[in-house]
Design a protein around this motif. Structure first.
Motif, mmCIF file in Angstrom:
data_model
loop_
_atom_site.group_PDB
_atom_site.id
_atom_site.type_symbol
_atom_site.label_atom_id
_atom_site.label_comp_id
_atom_site.label_asym_id
_atom_site.label_seq_id
_atom_site.Cartn_x
_atom_site.Cartn_y
_atom_site.Cartn_z
ATOM 1 N N ASN A 1 -1.187 -3.622 -12.434
ATOM 2 C CA ASN A 1 -0.988 -2.172 -12.361
ATOM 3 C C ASN A 1 0.146 -1.808 -11.410
ATOM 4 O O ASN A 1 0.928 -0.893 -11.684
ATOM 5 C CB ASN A 1 -2.279 -1.459 -11.945
ATOM 6 C CG ASN A 1 -3.319 -1.481 -13.038
ATOM 7 O OD1 ASN A 1 -2.988 -1.581 -14.211
ATOM 8 N ND2 ASN A 1 -4.572 -1.411 -12.663
ATOM 9 N N THR A 2 0.242 -2.519 -10.298
ATOM 10 C CA THR A 2 1.330 -2.267 -9.354
ATOM 11 C C THR A 2 2.669 -2.644 -9.982
ATOM 12 O O THR A 2 3.646 -1.908 -9.848
ATOM 13 C CB THR A 2 1.104 -3.057 -8.049
ATOM 14 O OG1 THR A 2 -0.146 -2.648 -7.483
ATOM 15 C CG2 THR A 2 2.216 -2.817 -7.048
ATOM 16 N N GLY B 1 -2.805 2.424 -9.688
ATOM 17 C CA GLY B 1 -4.215 2.058 -9.547
ATOM 18 C C GLY B 1 -4.655 2.082 -8.100
ATOM 19 O O GLY B 1 -4.145 2.860 -7.288
ATOM 20 N N ALA B 2 -5.582 1.197 -7.769
ATOM 21 C CA ALA B 2 -6.167 1.146 -6.423
ATOM 22 C C ALA B 2 -5.097 0.869 -5.378
ATOM 23 O O ALA B 2 -4.209 0.041 -5.589
ATOM 24 C CB ALA B 2 -7.241 0.075 -6.359
ATOM 25 N N VAL B 3 -5.188 1.564 -4.269
ATOM 26 C CA VAL B 3 -4.275 1.339 -3.147
ATOM 27 C C VAL B 3 -4.908 0.262 -2.270
ATOM 28 O O VAL B 3 -5.659 0.540 -1.348
ATOM 29 C CB VAL B 3 -4.015 2.645 -2.371
ATOM 30 C CG1 VAL B 3 -3.107 2.386 -1.176
ATOM 31 C CG2 VAL B 3 -3.415 3.691 -3.294
ATOM 32 N N ASP B 4 -4.612 -0.992 -2.621
ATOM 33 C CA ASP B 4 -5.228 -2.124 -1.931
ATOM 34 C C ASP B 4 -4.206 -3.117 -1.385
ATOM 35 O O ASP B 4 -4.573 -4.104 -0.762
ATOM 36 C CB ASP B 4 -6.201 -2.843 -2.876
ATOM 37 C CG ASP B 4 -5.548 -3.299 -4.171
ATOM 38 O OD1 ASP B 4 -4.309 -3.211 -4.303
ATOM 39 O OD2 ASP B 4 -6.288 -3.738 -5.075
ATOM 40 N N LYS C 1 0.843 -1.203 0.000
ATOM 41 C CA LYS C 1 0.000 0.000 0.000
ATOM 42 C C LYS C 1 0.876 1.249 0.000
ATOM 43 O O LYS C 1 0.590 2.219 -0.709
ATOM 44 C CB LYS C 1 -0.936 0.016 1.215
ATOM 45 C CG LYS C 1 -2.131 -0.883 1.087
ATOM 46 C CD LYS C 1 -3.020 -0.767 2.321
ATOM 47 C CE LYS C 1 -4.255 -1.630 2.190
ATOM 48 N NZ LYS C 1 -5.122 -1.527 3.391
ATOM 49 N N ASN D 1 1.565 6.205 -7.122
ATOM 50 C CA ASN D 1 0.471 7.089 -7.565
ATOM 51 C C ASN D 1 0.847 8.557 -7.395
ATOM 52 O O ASN D 1 0.551 9.379 -8.267
ATOM 53 C CB ASN D 1 -0.826 6.761 -6.836
ATOM 54 C CG ASN D 1 -1.478 5.491 -7.349
ATOM 55 O OD1 ASN D 1 -1.254 5.068 -8.475
ATOM 56 N ND2 ASN D 1 -2.299 4.875 -6.519
ATOM 57 N N GLN E 1 2.228 1.585 -3.481
ATOM 58 C CA GLN E 1 1.184 2.045 -4.397
ATOM 59 C C GLN E 1 0.919 3.544 -4.209
ATOM 60 O O GLN E 1 0.744 4.271 -5.195
ATOM 61 C CB GLN E 1 -0.095 1.230 -4.200
ATOM 62 C CG GLN E 1 0.035 -0.199 -4.702
ATOM 63 C CD GLN E 1 -1.085 -1.114 -4.213
ATOM 64 O OE1 GLN E 1 -1.689 -0.896 -3.170
ATOM 65 N NE2 GLN E 1 -1.350 -2.165 -4.982
ATOM 66 N N ASN E 2 0.897 3.991 -2.949
ATOM 67 C CA ASN E 2 0.720 5.429 -2.693
ATOM 68 C C ASN E 2 1.871 6.220 -3.302
ATOM 69 O O ASN E 2 1.658 7.251 -3.951
ATOM 70 C CB ASN E 2 0.618 5.707 -1.195
ATOM 71 C CG ASN E 2 -0.787 5.501 -0.662
ATOM 72 O OD1 ASN E 2 -1.755 5.917 -1.284
ATOM 73 N ND2 ASN E 2 -0.893 4.868 0.492
#
Length: 148
Positions: free
Chosen positions: A110-111, A101-104, A87, A94, A90-91
């Motif tokens: 995508n990651t 993409g989504a921060v999951d 996460k 982004n 990903q942050n």
């Protein structure tokens, strides 16, 4: 009259046999339903708890330190790239406009693409395809070879 009676009895018998055969066939072919199972188990689709993408523990700790030192909280610096570490990555990706993409916390295509774009900032020359192949893993390991 006898011929008519025989014809009616014959026709009635034929209908009775046909109806009885259909009734028997209906019950005979009504077997118990087979046990249904999912095509894929729940475990197979659940995200991995830890995904180091080929990094050893020291390299993964270096990545976690890099995330922390650049302002992103990966959680414990333990060398296990779990949900919190991803996460944070990903942050970071982004925020840099690398489109993770989504921060999951899930290491999906995508990651991986964002990671490849990030590593390319440092001249690794990776193809951005979202696949964590041997070149991506080698570049990620090289990037994280310097300690924190």
């Amino acid at each position: 009259m006898r011929a008519v009676t025989r014809t009616l009895v014959g026709a009635g018998t034929a209908v009775g046999i046909a109806v009885g055969s259909l009734a028997a066939a209906g019950t005979a072919s009504a077997a118990t339903a087979p046990e249904t199972r999912p095509a894929v188990s729940a475990e197979a689709v659940a995200p991995l708890a830890v995904n180091n993408l080929g990094l050893n523990t020291t390299q993964a700790k270096n990545w976690q330190c890099w995330l922390r030192d650049t302002g992103y909280n990966p959680g414990a610096i333990d060398g296990q790239l779990g949900t919190n570490s991803w996460k944070a990555a990903q942050n970071k990706f982004n925020d840099l406009g690398l489109n993770a993409g989504a921060v999951d916390g899930v290491v999906g295509p995508n990651t991986i693409k964002a990671l490849q774009r990030y590593l390319n900032i440092f001249d690794y020359g990776l193809t951005v395809d979202g696949i964590a192949g041997s070149k991506t893993k080698a570049a990620f390991a090289d990037f994280n070879s310097i300690g924190c």
